[in-house]
Design a protein around this motif. Structure first.
Motif, PDB file in Angstrom:
ATOM      1  N   ILE A 192       0.869  -1.184   0.000  1.00 23.11           N
ATOM      2  CA  ILE A 192       0.000   0.000   0.000  1.00 23.11           C
ATOM      3  C   ILE A 192       0.900   1.225   0.000  1.00 23.11           C
ATOM      4  O   ILE A 192       1.847   1.313   0.788  1.00 23.11           O
ATOM      5  CB  ILE A 192      -0.901   0.013   1.253  1.00 23.11           C
ATOM      6  N   TYR A 193       0.598   2.177  -0.878  1.00 22.40           N
ATOM      7  CA  TYR A 193       1.453   3.353  -1.040  1.00 22.40           C
ATOM      8  C   TYR A 193       0.650   4.622  -0.832  1.00 22.40           C
ATOM      9  O   TYR A 193      -0.387   4.838  -1.477  1.00 22.40           O
ATOM     10  CB  TYR A 193       2.079   3.334  -2.434  1.00 22.40           C
ATOM     11  N   LEU A 194       1.140   5.499   0.070  1.00 23.61           N
ATOM     12  CA  LEU A 194       0.508   6.792   0.372  1.00 23.61           C
ATOM     13  C   LEU A 194       1.506   7.895   0.051  1.00 23.61           C
ATOM     14  O   LEU A 194       2.653   7.852   0.479  1.00 23.61           O
ATOM     15  CB  LEU A 194       0.094   6.840   1.844  1.00 23.61           C
ATOM     16  N   THR A 195       1.065   8.918  -0.662  1.00 24.90           N
ATOM     17  CA  THR A 195       2.006   9.857  -1.279  1.00 24.90           C
ATOM     18  C   THR A 195       1.870  11.309  -0.850  1.00 24.90           C
ATOM     19  O   THR A 195       2.684  12.139  -1.206  1.00 24.90           O
ATOM     20  CB  THR A 195       1.861   9.778  -2.812  1.00 24.90           C
ATOM     21  N   ALA A 196       0.847  11.643  -0.054  1.00 22.23           N
ATOM     22  CA  ALA A 196       0.537  13.058   0.192  1.00 22.23           C
ATOM     23  C   ALA A 196       1.612  13.786   0.999  1.00 22.23           C
ATOM     24  O   ALA A 196       1.817  14.988   0.815  1.00 22.23           O
ATOM     25  CB  ALA A 196      -0.814  13.189   0.892  1.00 22.23           C
ATOM     26  N   LEU A 197       2.293  13.082   1.903  1.00 23.82           N
ATOM     27  CA  LEU A 197       3.324  13.761   2.687  1.00 23.82           C
ATOM     28  C   LEU A 197       4.452  14.246   1.794  1.00 23.82           C
ATOM     29  O   LEU A 197       4.954  15.365   1.951  1.00 23.82           O
ATOM     30  CB  LEU A 197       3.860  12.833   3.778  1.00 23.82           C
ATOM     31  N   ASP A 198       4.879  13.420   0.864  1.00 22.30           N
ATOM     32  CA  ASP A 198       5.907  13.830  -0.094  1.00 22.30           C
ATOM     33  C   ASP A 198       5.450  15.055  -0.879  1.00 22.30           C
ATOM     34  O   ASP A 198       6.197  16.026  -1.040  1.00 22.30           O
ATOM     35  CB  ASP A 198       6.194  12.665  -1.045  1.00 22.30           C
ATOM     36  N   HIS A 199       4.232  15.009  -1.353  1.00 25.87           N
ATOM     37  CA  HIS A 199       3.680  16.116  -2.151  1.00 25.87           C
ATOM     38  C   HIS A 199       3.692  17.416  -1.353  1.00 25.87           C
ATOM     39  O   HIS A 199       4.104  18.466  -1.863  1.00 25.87           O
ATOM     40  CB  HIS A 199       2.258  15.753  -2.579  1.00 25.87           C
ATOM     41  N   GLU A 200       3.276  17.341  -0.091  1.00 27.14           N
ATOM     42  CA  GLU A 200       3.207  18.554   0.726  1.00 27.14           C
ATOM     43  C   GLU A 200       4.595  19.056   1.107  1.00 27.14           C
ATOM     44  O   GLU A 200       4.838  20.270   1.152  1.00 27.14           O
ATOM     45  CB  GLU A 200       2.372  18.300   1.979  1.00 27.14           C
ATOM     46  N   GLN A 201       5.530  18.147   1.359  1.00 25.14           N
ATOM     47  CA  GLN A 201       6.882  18.596   1.700  1.00 25.14           C
ATOM     48  C   GLN A 201       7.564  19.273   0.513  1.00 25.14           C
ATOM     49  O   GLN A 201       8.352  20.201   0.697  1.00 25.14           O
ATOM     50  CB  GLN A 201       7.720  17.405   2.185  1.00 25.14           C
ATOM     51  N   HIS A 202       7.279  18.807  -0.701  1.00 24.57           N
ATOM     52  CA  HIS A 202       7.784  19.528  -1.871  1.00 24.57           C
ATOM     53  C   HIS A 202       7.224  20.949  -1.911  1.00 24.57           C
ATOM     54  O   HIS A 202       7.934  21.890  -2.277  1.00 24.57           O
ATOM     55  CB  HIS A 202       7.391  18.803  -3.163  1.00 24.57           C
ATOM     56  N   ALA A 203       5.963  21.101  -1.538  1.00 25.69           N
ATOM     57  CA  ALA A 203       5.305  22.405  -1.635  1.00 25.69           C
ATOM     58  C   ALA A 203       5.684  23.349  -0.503  1.00 25.69           C
ATOM     59  O   ALA A 203       5.858  24.553  -0.727  1.00 25.69           O
ATOM     60  CB  ALA A 203       3.788  22.207  -1.658  1.00 25.69           C
ATOM     61  N   SER A 204       5.833  22.828   0.727  1.00 31.68           N
ATOM     62  CA  SER A 204       6.027  23.722   1.874  1.00 31.68           C
ATOM     63  C   SER A 204       7.219  23.356   2.744  1.00 31.68           C
ATOM     64  O   SER A 204       7.507  24.075   3.711  1.00 31.68           O
ATOM     65  CB  SER A 204       4.754  23.748   2.737  1.00 31.68           C
ATOM     66  N   GLY A 205       7.907  22.258   2.430  1.00 26.18           N
ATOM     67  CA  GLY A 205       9.090  21.878   3.186  1.00 26.18           C
ATOM     68  C   GLY A 205       8.783  20.895   4.297  1.00 26.18           C
ATOM     69  O   GLY A 205       7.637  20.763   4.739  1.00 26.18           O
ATOM     70  N   PRO A 206       9.821  20.177   4.776  1.00 25.40           N
ATOM     71  CA  PRO A 206       9.620  19.232   5.874  1.00 25.40           C
ATOM     72  C   PRO A 206       9.309  19.947   7.187  1.00 25.40           C
ATOM     73  O   PRO A 206       9.826  21.036   7.456  1.00 25.40           O
ATOM     74  CB  PRO A 206      10.962  18.495   5.952  1.00 25.40           C
ATOM     75  N   PHE A 207       8.427  19.342   7.970  1.00 25.29           N
ATOM     76  CA  PHE A 207       8.020  19.834   9.294  1.00 25.29           C
ATOM     77  C   PHE A 207       7.311  21.188   9.241  1.00 25.29           C
ATOM     78  O   PHE A 207       7.188  21.870  10.260  1.00 25.29           O
ATOM     79  CB  PHE A 207       9.209  19.899  10.261  1.00 25.29           C
ATOM     80  N   SER A 208       6.850  21.594   8.056  1.00 20.94           N
ATOM     81  CA  SER A 208       6.000  22.781   7.987  1.00 20.94           C
ATOM     82  C   SER A 208       4.662  22.451   8.646  1.00 20.94           C
ATOM     83  O   SER A 208       4.311  21.280   8.858  1.00 20.94           O
ATOM     84  CB  SER A 208       5.770  23.194   6.536  1.00 20.94           C
ATOM     85  N   ALA A 209       3.892  23.481   8.981  1.00 17.85           N
ATOM     86  CA  ALA A 209       2.576  23.240   9.572  1.00 17.85           C
ATOM     87  C   ALA A 209       1.712  22.401   8.646  1.00 17.85           C
ATOM     88  O   ALA A 209       0.969  21.513   9.093  1.00 17.85           O
ATOM     89  CB  ALA A 209       1.901  24.584   9.871  1.00 17.85           C
ATOM     90  N   GLN A 210       1.811  22.663   7.330  1.00 17.78           N
ATOM     91  CA  GLN A 210       1.012  21.912   6.366  1.00 17.78           C
ATOM     92  C   GLN A 210       1.462  20.455   6.282  1.00 17.78           C
ATOM     93  O   GLN A 210       0.628  19.540   6.204  1.00 17.78           O
ATOM     94  CB  GLN A 210       1.104  22.557   4.987  1.00 17.78           C
ATOM     95  N   SER A 211       2.785  20.227   6.321  1.00 15.81           N
ATOM     96  CA  SER A 211       3.291  18.859   6.260  1.00 15.81           C
ATOM     97  C   SER A 211       2.894  18.081   7.512  1.00 15.81           C
ATOM     98  O   SER A 211       2.496  16.912   7.433  1.00 15.81           O
ATOM     99  CB  SER A 211       4.814  18.861   6.096  1.00 15.81           C
TER     100      SER A 211
END
Length: 463
Positions: A223-242
């Motif tokens: 099972i593969y979940l991808t949204a964290l990668d997508h959000e970290q590209h957009a706002s960076g690691p450990f951002s509020a959004q991530s």
């Protein structure tokens, strides 16, 4: 002995009942070993779970793995540290040079493949865990794992997209196990588009995965979940959004864990992995500008056809850039062209000498190949954190990165590129730290739990 008509009818009825109503032998036999459910959360840095409190994260489902299972403090990845090569290593136990998935996108210098990715399992050159399970007669299942189109999977919802239009779902329906998507959608509503990397897409796929486990009881599932990668590209690691995205992923994982408990009871092992770490990034190194200025790539006039790529069409090339986020392989058109190789080497040395370009190191062919990356490349340009490989071919060599605030793909020795490994369930020791591990050891570990053979794996099992 003469058989009466009544006795003959009774015997005939008994035979018919045996033929039509006795379950197959496999269905009657309990699994001799626990089922293995492998869940990948793309871009999950181990610190998200190991240091959850420090980052203000509420992720109780993932936190269970620390208390009740075994875990790594970091998974040393492959070259390059990007999604498709890493996920293929996770299910083969070998480096990209051996398994054949060298990057996310195929090498396509003239852009004839319209940005195609390594979607097809036939490109994998060694046996996978899916293959080993199929050879052993085990039922398998998959939801969205990379490089899974036409894999030997009993119940398969592969990852695939092209245009991001409704026609993509029609194609995905065709590529999936016949009838599977229709069956699941009757209960759950529309499935997620293949190109949808949002958290709602992950939540949808998690629901489909949970239902698939309950319906088909696979012995091995991916099972593969991808949204964290997508959000970290957009706002960076450990951002509020991530962080918010990961908390929603945790809730989705909790739903999968509930289904696993209902389906298998205590006869299951659940493994959470990721493919790479992440760093913040805000600058782009446009190697295409330097290569164009050096005459290594020649561009033609823009093609205005609606049926052909119009952006920066390449007329000819002597050396090509194969980008991978925080690094890029350099491939020579002619491997025996010593003059071009020398020219490229001189150019790269010059670029690396200027700290403003963000180059950490130029990896020569011998070292690159010994590390199992890009077997057809002559060099690898590995960047420092904060820089990404840009795609501009004119203007400044270094520009602001407008598309990304976070990136991976850097040299795997960088600690920030470490991926995750957490495992929980039947026979797994509780609260055990495995320290730093190698990504290639994960597949043989899961094979051992399943009682399967994976002889091509490069390392021994962990447990």
């Amino acid at each position: 002995m003469k058989i009466s008509r009544r006795l003959w009818l009774r015997l005939s009825l008994a035979v018919l009942c045996g033929l039509f109503f006795t379950p197959p032998a496999r269905a009657q036999e309990p699994l001799s070993r626990p089922a293995v459910i492998l869940i990948s959360i793309d871009g999950l840095k181990p610190e998200y779970v190991l240091d959850a409190d420090a980052h203000g994260l509420k992720i109780p489902a993932l936190g269970r793995f620390l208390r009740e299972g075994a875990y790594s403090t970091g998974v040393h990845g492959v070259v390059p540290t990007v999604t498709y090569p890493s996920h293929t290593t996770l299910i083969t136990g070998v480096s990209p040079a051996r398994h054949g998935i060298y990057a996310n996108n195929t090498f396509d210098p003239l852009r004839k493949n319209f940005g195609g990715w390594y979607w097809y399992a036939e490109d994998i050159k060694v046996p996978t865990l899916w293959d080993a399970a199929a050879d052993a007669g085990l039922v398998t299942a998959n939801v969205h794992w990379p490089v899974s189109v036409a894999a030997r999977i009993t119940w398969n919802l592969p990852q695939y997209w092209r245009a991001g239009t409704p026609d993509d779902l029609k194609l995905l329906r065709t590529l999936s196990t016949p009838g599977l998507l229709d069956t699941l959608e009757k209960d759950l509503g529309p499935y997620a588009d293949g190109i949808d990397e949002s958290i709602t897409g992950d939540e949808t796929r998690a629901k489909f995965a949970a239902r698939l486990l309950e319906l088909k009881h696979p012995a091995f599932a991916t099972i593969y979940l991808t949204a964290l990668d997508h959000e970290q590209h957009a706002s960076g690691p450990f951002s509020a959004q991530s962080n918010s995205t990961l908390e929603r992923i945790d809730a989705a994982v909790a739903g999968i864990l509930d289904s696993i408990h209902r389906t298998y009871g205590g006869r299951a092992v659940v493994c959470i992995v990721s493919d790479h770490g992440f760093v913040s990034a805000d600058k782009a190194l446009n190697l295409g500008v330097a290569f164009r200025n050096a005459g290594l790539i020649e561009f033609g006039a823009e093609n205005r056809s609606a049926f052909a790529p119009a952006r920066n069409p390449i007329k000819s090339w002597k050396a090509m850039i194969w980008g991978a986020g925080g690094s890029a392989a350099i491939v020579l058109h002619d491997k025996n062209d010593a003059a071009t190789e020398s020219k490229v080497a001189d150019l790269l040395v010059k670029l690396a000498a200027d700290p403003a370009n963000g180059i950490d190191r130029i990896v020569p062919e011998s070292e690159l190949h010994s590390r199992g990356g890009f077997p057809d490349a002559a060099f690898l340009v590995a960047l420092r954190p904060g820089f990404v490989i840009g795609d501009a071919v004119s203007g400044e060599i270094v520009t602001h990165s407008a598309s990304f605030r976070g990136m991976h793909g850097y040299w795997p020795d960088l600690p920030e590129m470490n991926a995750s490994f957490f495992i929980l369930g039947s026979g797994i020791p509780a609260g055990r730290s495995l320290g730093l591990i190698d990504m290639r050891a994960i597949a043989p570990t899961l094979a051992q739990i399943l009682g399967l053979r994976l002889p091509s794996a490069e390392l021994a099992p962990l447990l």
